[in-house]
Scaffold this motif. Sequence first.
Motif, PDB file in Angstrom:
ATOM      1  N   LYS A 144       0.851  -1.187   0.000  1.00  0.00           N
ATOM      2  CA  LYS A 144       0.000   0.000   0.000  1.00  0.00           C
ATOM      3  C   LYS A 144       0.887   1.238   0.000  1.00  0.00           C
ATOM      4  O   LYS A 144       1.784   1.364   0.845  1.00  0.00           O
ATOM      5  CB  LYS A 144      -0.918   0.015   1.221  1.00  0.00           C
ATOM      6  N   MET A 145       0.659   2.122  -0.952  1.00  0.00           N
ATOM      7  CA  MET A 145       1.369   3.389  -1.016  1.00  0.00           C
ATOM      8  C   MET A 145       0.438   4.489  -0.535  1.00  0.00           C
ATOM      9  O   MET A 145      -0.619   4.715  -1.124  1.00  0.00           O
ATOM     10  CB  MET A 145       1.834   3.703  -2.446  1.00  0.00           C
ATOM     11  N   ASN A 146       0.808   5.147   0.549  1.00  0.00           N
ATOM     12  CA  ASN A 146       0.034   6.273   1.075  1.00  0.00           C
ATOM     13  C   ASN A 146       0.701   7.570   0.630  1.00  0.00           C
ATOM     14  O   ASN A 146       1.842   7.846   1.003  1.00  0.00           O
ATOM     15  CB  ASN A 146      -0.033   6.202   2.601  1.00  0.00           C
ATOM     16  N   ARG A 147      -0.024   8.344  -0.160  1.00  0.00           N
ATOM     17  CA  ARG A 147       0.554   9.549  -0.754  1.00  0.00           C
ATOM     18  C   ARG A 147       0.906  10.574   0.322  1.00  0.00           C
ATOM     19  O   ARG A 147       0.185  10.734   1.302  1.00  0.00           O
ATOM     20  CB  ARG A 147      -0.439  10.166  -1.757  1.00  0.00           C
ATOM     21  N   LYS A 148       2.017  11.266   0.134  1.00  0.00           N
ATOM     22  CA  LYS A 148       2.449  12.326   1.042  1.00  0.00           C
ATOM     23  C   LYS A 148       2.968  13.495   0.218  1.00  0.00           C
ATOM     24  O   LYS A 148       3.059  13.406  -1.015  1.00  0.00           O
ATOM     25  CB  LYS A 148       3.541  11.817   1.985  1.00  0.00           C
TER      26      LYS A 148
END
Length: 268
Positions: free
Chosen positions: A191-195
Amino acid sequence: MHGRAGRVRQLMLKYGIRPSKRLGQNFMVDEHYISKIAKTVNGAETVLEIGMGLGDLTSSIRNNVNWLITCDLDPKVRRVYSDMAAGWVNVDFISCDGRMPPLRAVDSVVSNIPYAETSSIIIALLTKTSFKNAVLTLQKEVAERLMALPGTENYGRLSVMVQCAADVELIDVVPPTAFIPRPKVYSAIIKMNRKKECIDLGLLEKFTGKVFTQPNKVLRKVVSHFYGKEAVQYIDIDKINKRVYELSPSEIAVIINALGDRILYPLR
């Protein structure tokens, strides 16, 4: 799993679908992993699924999100969707080229990424789409690269691009038996959580596309080669003496700012 596996085989026979290596068609049939992926986007407003395949994940996701947009490169999949989607009111099927559909803003992205297209799809997601999180099934080796630390064996250009723009979390490791046909390697769900991006991703893509062709060389030599000897003076001594693969995304962002317009007009 046998129920889904049997359904997939029936659909392949019905629609004349022969899984294509070129299209990366390995259809996930294990309920455990399908449910795990679907749960990660529960409650999302808008979800984009890249690569519908035979619709098992599509069907699982649609019940728990407000709007689902799904796409696939294989024209035969549109026929599968047309038969499945009777009565579906919150799903749209659109065409895509296997890399990115013509969309920008979505809450979540889900994809069982074709192995051969992994890097191009991930970079396109980061540079062309606004998303809050992306749940991707990809080759385990690639997942390790995305999470690799600077100075380690698996660290490279893709590591920098992803870590500059997202926090990466390993959800699960997936065995070959979870797919039809079975791939030769293990997969991983991440899972890539945008920042907030550490630097403009367009500039980062240009710079890393140059310097990571020589990852084991000292940065001074690489910068001199691509941007001229005079460019070296603009970079802090603590960074210029590191090897390229030892530089963190934040350090690379500082270097890009220091080089300025030279990033846009390299010598080579």
